[in-house]
Design an enzyme around this catalytic site. Sequence first.
Site, PDB file in Angstrom:
ATOM      1  N   TYR A  43      22.183  42.678 -44.188  1.00 21.69           N
ATOM      2  CA  TYR A  43      22.942  41.502 -43.772  1.00 21.69           C
ATOM      3  C   TYR A  43      22.187  40.264 -44.251  1.00 21.69           C
ATOM      4  CZ  TYR A  43      26.430  38.988 -41.074  1.00 21.69           C
ATOM      5  OH  TYR A  43      27.463  38.179 -40.698  1.00 21.69           O
ATOM      6  N   LYS A  98      44.522  62.590 -40.994  1.00 21.44           N
ATOM      7  CA  LYS A  98      44.663  62.430 -42.442  1.00 21.44           C
ATOM      8  C   LYS A  98      43.343  61.964 -43.054  1.00 21.44           C
ATOM      9  CE  LYS A  98      47.963  62.358 -45.728  1.00 21.44           C
ATOM     10  NZ  LYS A  98      49.114  63.236 -45.874  1.00 21.44           N
TER      11      LYS A  98
END
Length: 767
Positions: A43, A98
């Site tokens: 970050y 999925k």
Amino acid sequence: MSKSNEERKRREALIYHAKPQPGKIKVVPTKRYSTQRDLSLAYSPGVAEPCLEIEKDKKNVYKYTTKGNLVAVISNGTAVLGLGDIGPEASKPVMEGKGLLFKIFADIDVFDIEVDTKDVDKFIETVKNIAPTFGGINLEDIKAPEAFEIERRLIEELDIPVMHDDQHGTAIISAAALLNALELVNKKIEEVKFVVNGAGAAAISCTKLYKAFGAKDENIVMLDSKGVIRKDRDNLTSQKLEFATDRDIHTLEEAMQQADVFIGLSRADMVSEDMLLSMSADPIVFAMANPNPEIPYAKAIATRDDIIMATGRSDHPNQVNNVLGFPFIFRGALDVRATKINEAMKMAAVKALAALAKEPVPEQVNIAYAETKLTFGKEYIIPKPFDPRLIAKIPPAIAKAAMDSGVATEPIEDWARYEDELLHRLGADNKIIRLLHKRARTNPKRIVFAEADHLDVLKAAQYVYDERIGIPILLGNEKLIHELRDELEFDGDVEIIDPKSDEQTEKREKFAKIYWESRKRKGVTIIDAQKKMRERNYFAAMMVNNGYADGLISGYSRSYPTVVKPMLELIGTAKGVRKAATTNLMITERGPIFLSDTSINIDPSARDLAKIAQMTALTVKMFGLEPNIAMLSYSNFGSSEHENASKVGEAVEYLHRYYPDINVDGAVQSDFALNREMLAEKFPFSKLAGKEVNTLVFPNLDAANITYKLMKELNKADSIGPIMLGMRKPVHILQLGASVNEIINMAAVVVVDAQEKEKWRQQKEEL
């Protein structure tokens, strides 16, 4: 199903989704994050650098982020499985499922996104606004006709692959099955008559794809809930109008008469026995309604013995399962950064799936589906979902089609490397095994399978024969071998020998005399010799010794000591080898590792250890690798003066003196051996410092045997071995109850070993 059974299944499904933590997928970091420095790179402030690079060139987003391997699975929950319009929240378990399938079958990361709108424009706007995050968009469970418009516009307006799997997945898989079924019944797609029962997104897409492969409009009858879709009907959508007929047909019963192909994407029990009987000879019936087909499988095959049938169910042959398509189609599309999934790519998927069904099926697939042997035919017209070859076969076909059709922006140049990368994604990186098999095929040798009257051994022999890895000679009870061959449909031209049969009397007597001559001063009588030659392992060893075969494989049904004894007695060790040994090749996540001696020498001396290391080094080279050998102990480089540790140091000194070209060192502890940075830091003087160790020689049999079996069970590492070291001829002994794949791999080792020994013999003769 009884109510109690239904309740049990219901509770099982709920617990599966709720425990130990809710849901089926999660985000896992791919970078280090243990220190403040790591976090400052992940970050602020470090993250600013890739941001600036992407600002300069948007293509860099693929270089510095997950975009290139990230697919959105997006739904509004309006047509969820067989549940209908249940809303976005209720569709989330399906979308997560999925995502799970994308990951486990093609290593594609997924965010599932459920959009709370039924408005087509708003849905499209939402997807377009979030598209920069993703490398591809998988539309899911959106009702027709809105699904057609949504997909069409997104394909036109986005520059990443978009596919509505409910439409195209079923179309692609069923088209592959259809091509193979038509081939089996010797019919042409241009001539057959189709009945398509259902007119939803999947049915429309299926029929369009069949037309792309040659089906004719005049031969197609499509039905929806109101009956046959005719040109004289009012208010037909543009999608249905394409398939409207003007033939004098009004009902499913009428449509089925003399039809060649039935495509069912409707609901259960729509087709009767009479309808089935009215179809033409060799009917093809794809009853794909879920969860129950348009006609039960058992009823259909009982009604017509000439039928080829497919369903959407896993408990019947020929399951039309979308998981055969979407993970691999997106994998190929992502890997060339395709701007869309076009018709050429879908057709390539169809052809690749159809072709794969005709290839020999790996034994692990037979095992997974409890089949004796799957072969291309009426009950096997499409691959099984857990076929490990799918990842290496389908994505390259998609990628090539994308390149050929001009939608690939990052074309692939090295296809062999790409295939290796695909296999590596799923931990299926058995490159060394593939190379072993490939090398065996270059010059196949005659292999005696000494226990060919066992089903698994015969399966392995059949694979070796079919794949031209070697030339099997089947040894055992001839009657039983023929029975098993019939069961496996193994009709190859192979030699079968029963050592106990009258036909082998002359050969037995010959072998017995030779054996007696070599052992008569060791207490063996001619009668003893004659008895021994009725035993398969003695007979097999004599076949190899006397040029009737190039090598042998045994040990499947007998303990290791009972099999190794005749090999040592009759074959013996090579010149300069006092004791034979064994090594096991372990296929691990870090790559191949050889472990020695795993089966023979209980407490080897320093000189024995040195010889084991030298023989193992030759075997490692036989596999095309450069050996980096660690001689293991509980001590590091003389830190202990105990005899168990000092013998390892003595072995290393001997090797350094007499075999300086072998990259070997020790005594060393296993963690240092396998951690090259740690070894280089603590022992920079070592010949192994900074190198990847790929061979471990253990101080005794206990350590080696326990380690290799722990690795097999705890890490599920594949193993090839025990590979015999130091034998005069190519003979290799299986572990008791070895799997079919293990037998196949050991047979390939026998062939390559025979090739090596032949090469050494020729080189010696030239000198």
